[in-house]
Enzyme design. Structure first.
Site, short mmCIF file in Angstrom:
data_model
loop_
_atom_site.label_atom_id
_atom_site.label_comp_id
_atom_site.label_asym_id
_atom_site.label_seq_id
_atom_site.Cartn_x
_atom_site.Cartn_y
_atom_site.Cartn_z
N CYS A 110 0.80 -1.23 0.00
CA CYS A 110 0.00 0.00 0.00
C CYS A 110 0.83 1.27 0.00
O CYS A 110 0.33 2.34 -0.34
CB CYS A 110 -0.95 0.01 1.19
SG CYS A 110 -2.13 -1.35 1.17
N HIS A 257 -3.35 7.27 1.94
CA HIS A 257 -3.74 5.97 1.40
C HIS A 257 -5.08 5.54 1.97
O HIS A 257 -5.33 5.63 3.18
CB HIS A 257 -2.68 4.93 1.74
CG HIS A 257 -3.15 3.53 1.52
ND1 HIS A 257 -3.57 3.07 0.30
CD2 HIS A 257 -3.29 2.49 2.39
CE1 HIS A 257 -3.95 1.80 0.41
NE2 HIS A 257 -3.79 1.43 1.67
N ASN A 287 -9.87 -0.38 -0.70
CA ASN A 287 -8.41 -0.28 -0.60
C ASN A 287 -7.80 -0.86 -1.88
O ASN A 287 -7.82 -2.07 -2.09
CB ASN A 287 -7.93 -1.05 0.63
CG ASN A 287 -6.41 -0.99 0.80
OD1 ASN A 287 -5.69 -0.58 -0.08
ND2 ASN A 287 -5.95 -1.44 1.96
#
Length: 339
Positions: A110, A257, A287
């Site tokens: 990520c 993020h 996500n």
């Protein structure tokens, strides 16, 4: 000289999976997912779409946005490669008609987009490349157990891309200082055990049997991850603000993020950033790992909320554990909405 953002693009698979869709096969509800993650739907690959094809689509849009037909290098950040070998970036470059330019993959989960920006900045700063196409692309739902209620609702697929060129530190689009970090002691908090050299799929002839099916999918320990994400993103963001000589009041947008809405809000609160300056699209896309930050930037630029001259603080956290932050003066570029 520094790296300057000059184009942006994104791509999302057409198939949307809502929380209600998931609740038909999982022991969960729309309310349970939304209150814990902020997600109401996510996009999922189907009909032959993959990490590579999404990267090509997003990359082409970023190049059109930048008004370029050639670049010196292609970098793809992904944690869901099409194959363990080779990297997908050379094929992406070929499919975009870019010939034999330098091309490689980067894996940092990520935080991959922040690590990739730093890497591309190094390529440009060293004189290795003048213009680079950098793409975050993920088909990560293929690596998530769709029967696991703790992970299946969280992740989505998509790609986001930017074009960066050599420029001056004081011009619009210039990337600021970076802060990067990691803590491998906590690597098992978020991991896929099988598939690499540590745990192969088939009997190796030495008495080791096949890998359990569950080991092919993501395992996540949510509670300590939450605490680490808030702490590390906050500290990293504070570090780059200091290095850039920005105060919190200077930040027009915090682009964090999109892992969990509670994490994003908690980091903003720690930084004392008001909610109206916090960019969010996790509700629609989930996500998307390395694609998360560029997709969010593209969203806000396309709808006019992110304007030329505004100061943007970027921060991300992911498996590894790894994290990173940087600053950006937003340039005057064209962004197209992603379907």
């Amino acid at each position: 000289m520094t790296a300057v953002l000059t184009g942006i693009g994104g791509f999302l698979p057409p198939r949307a999976v809502t929380n209600d869709d998931l609740s038909r096969t999982l022991d969960t509800t729309d309310d349970w997912i939304r209150t814990r993650t902020g997600i109401r739907e996510r996009r999922v690959v189907s009909d032959g779409l993959s990490t590579g094809s999404m990267a090509v689509a997003a990359g082409a849009r970023a190049m059109r946005s930048a008004g370029v037909t050639r670049v010196d290098a292609v970098v793809v950040a992904t944690t869901s490669p099409e194959r363990l070998c080779p990297a997908v970036a050379p094929e992406v470059a070929f499919r975009l008609g870019l010939g034999t330019v330098a091309a490689f993959d980067l894996t940092s989960a990520c935080s991959g987009f922040l690590y990739g920006l730093a890497t591309v900045s190094g390529l440009i700063g060293s004189g290795t490349a003048d213009t680079v196409l950098f793409i975050g692309s993920e088909a990560f739902t293929t690596l998530v157990n769709q029967e696991d209620r703790t992970t299946a609702p969280i992740f989505g697929d998509g790609a986001g891309a930017v074009v960066l060129r050599r420029g001056e530190p004081d011009e619009p689009g210039a990337l600021g200082p970076f802060d990067l970090g990691s803590d491998g002691a906590l690597a098992d908090l978020l991991a896929i055990p099988a598939g690499g050299s540590r745990q192969r799929s088939a009997d190796d002839g030495l008495g080791h049997g096949t890998v359990p099916t569950a080991d092919w999918y993501l395992r996540m320990d949510g509670r300590p991850l939450y605490a680490q994400a808030v702490e590390r993103m906050t500290q990293s963001a504070q570090t780059v603000l200091k290095r850039a000589d920005w105060s919190v009041a200077d930040v027009d947008w915090f682009v964090g993020h999109q892992a969990n809405i509670r994490i994003v809000r908690a980091v903003a609160e720690e930084l004392e950033l008001p909610g109206e300056r916090v960019a969010v699209n996790i509700d629609r896309v989930g996500n998307t790992l390395a694609a998360s930050v560029p997709l969010l930037l593209n969203d806000y630029a396309a709808r006019g909320d992110l304007e030329a001259g505004q100061r943007v603080l970027l921060s991300a956290f992911g498996a590894g554990l790894s994290w990173g932050s940087t600053t950006l003066h937003w340039p005057d570029i064209q962004a197209q909405p992603v379907n």
